[in-house]
Enzyme design. Structure first.
Site, short mmCIF file in Angstrom:
data_model
loop_
_atom_site.label_atom_id
_atom_site.label_comp_id
_atom_site.label_asym_id
_atom_site.label_seq_id
_atom_site.Cartn_x
_atom_site.Cartn_y
_atom_site.Cartn_z
N TYR A 174 -35.90 22.62 13.60
CA TYR A 174 -35.50 23.77 14.41
C TYR A 174 -35.40 25.04 13.55
O TYR A 174 -35.90 26.10 13.93
CB TYR A 174 -34.16 23.45 15.07
CG TYR A 174 -33.59 24.53 15.95
CD1 TYR A 174 -34.09 24.74 17.23
CD2 TYR A 174 -32.51 25.31 15.52
CE1 TYR A 174 -33.54 25.71 18.05
CE2 TYR A 174 -31.96 26.27 16.33
CZ TYR A 174 -32.47 26.47 17.60
OH TYR A 174 -31.92 27.44 18.42
N LYS A 178 -37.72 28.35 13.98
CA LYS A 178 -37.13 29.66 14.26
C LYS A 178 -37.48 30.68 13.17
O LYS A 178 -37.62 31.87 13.47
CB LYS A 178 -35.61 29.52 14.40
CG LYS A 178 -35.18 28.75 15.66
CD LYS A 178 -35.79 29.34 16.92
CE LYS A 178 -35.21 28.73 18.18
NZ LYS A 178 -35.82 29.28 19.42
#
Length: 312
Positions: A174, A178
């Site tokens: 993640y 991002k």
């Protein structure tokens, strides 16, 4: 009185729940016609059978409030379905003006335990999903600009995270996705500026299905708006999508609970120059080791240190 987004059309991905829902409703409230995209899988890890219900329910809610909206239930991480999403907006509303990329999933695991599929699936939905929709929207704006002989109106709002800014031990997939989204945003901002298009990214902090574990210990107040409500994030997205934000391009903003912070690009903290043609090990040891002498072994930057903020 005219609304700031009146006459404009928008696509919001992952708009069936949480942040995306709040953002789609806000854009509609400001006058935009909205394509509500959501693949509709019930699990926040992307598990379960896809459903049209989340996207259709939000589109219906917008129409009930007097706005214009249609649902799209495709997977934005699929190149062809992302193409159809952009085509739907153009077909329904004549053009696309605003793209809000929000769709995502979580498959948390420490880096030493993470499987290849857990890595690939999160990168696919977040980073590839952002690229896919951006690619087709950018091509649309470029074609319109060439036909018009000048700039057109275009806004991209991407969703990054403080997990990228400060790290997140159990979310290497993640956090990497991002961070990649920020790189995609700044590259897109440079590439599309001449066509009249801006691209910015936000790092929202909100209580949603994706963050229920993160904020499990922070209960919502009994009265008043929850400081972690997605409704605190949506107004910034509406602003970034508007003509008023024409001078913001390639920016990263943190937003939550009535606070917006503009994040600077990384700056050089210190510089060391070799006295020879190139560094030697001993010279680097003499320069860098003392520089970090006051930092405990293994310490990383905390979010407050990176942002210059205190968590509230």
């Amino acid at each position: 009185m005219s609304l700031p987004l009146e006459g404009l059309s928008a696509v919001v991905t992952g708009a069936g729940r949480g942040l995306g829902r709040a953002e789609a409703l806000e854009l509609a409230r400001l006058g935009a016609a909205v394509v509500v995209n959501d693949y509709g899988q019930p699990g926040r890890d992307g598990s379960g059978e896809a459903s049209a219900a989340p996207a259709e329910e939000i589109a219906a809610e917008i129409r009930e409030q007097g706005g214009r909206a249609v649902a799209h239930t495709g997977d934005v991480a699929d190149f062809g379905q992302a193409r159809e999403l952009v085509r739907l907006a153009i077909g329904e509303f004549g053009k696309l003006d605003i793209l809000v990329n929000n769709a995502g999933i979580l498959r948390d695991r420490m880096v030493f335990s993470m499987s290849e599929d857990e890595w690939d699936s999160v990168i696919r939905v977040h980073l590839k999903g952002h690229f896919n929709t951006t690619h087709f929207a950018a091509a649309h704006w470029r074609e319109r600009s060439k036909a018009a002989g000048g700039p057109v109106y275009g806004r991209i709002v991407n969703t990054s995270s403080e997990a990228f800014l400060a790290g997140s031990a159990g979310q290497p997939n993640y956090a990497a996705a991002k961070g990649g989204i920020v790189g995609l945003t700044t590259s897109t901002a440079l590439a599309l500026a001449k066509y009249g298009v801006t691209a910015n990214a936000i790092c929202p902090r909100a209580r949603t299905r994706m963050t229920e574990d993160v904020f499990a210990g922070l209960r919502a107040p009994g009265e008043g708006l929850d400081p972690l409500a997605p409704e605190h994030v949506a107004p910034l997205v509406g602003y970034l999508a508007s003509p008023a934000a024409e001078r913001l391009n390639g920016q990263l903003l943190v937003v939550h609970g009535g606070m917006v912070a503009v994040v600077e690009r990384p700056r050089v903290q210190a510089q060391f120059d070799s006295k020879q043609d190139t560094f030697t090990y001993d010279e680097l040891d003499a320069l860098l080791t003392p520089h970090y002498a006051d930092r405990p072994t293994g310490e990383t930057f905390a979010a407050a240190e990176v942002l210059g903020l205190k968590r509230r």
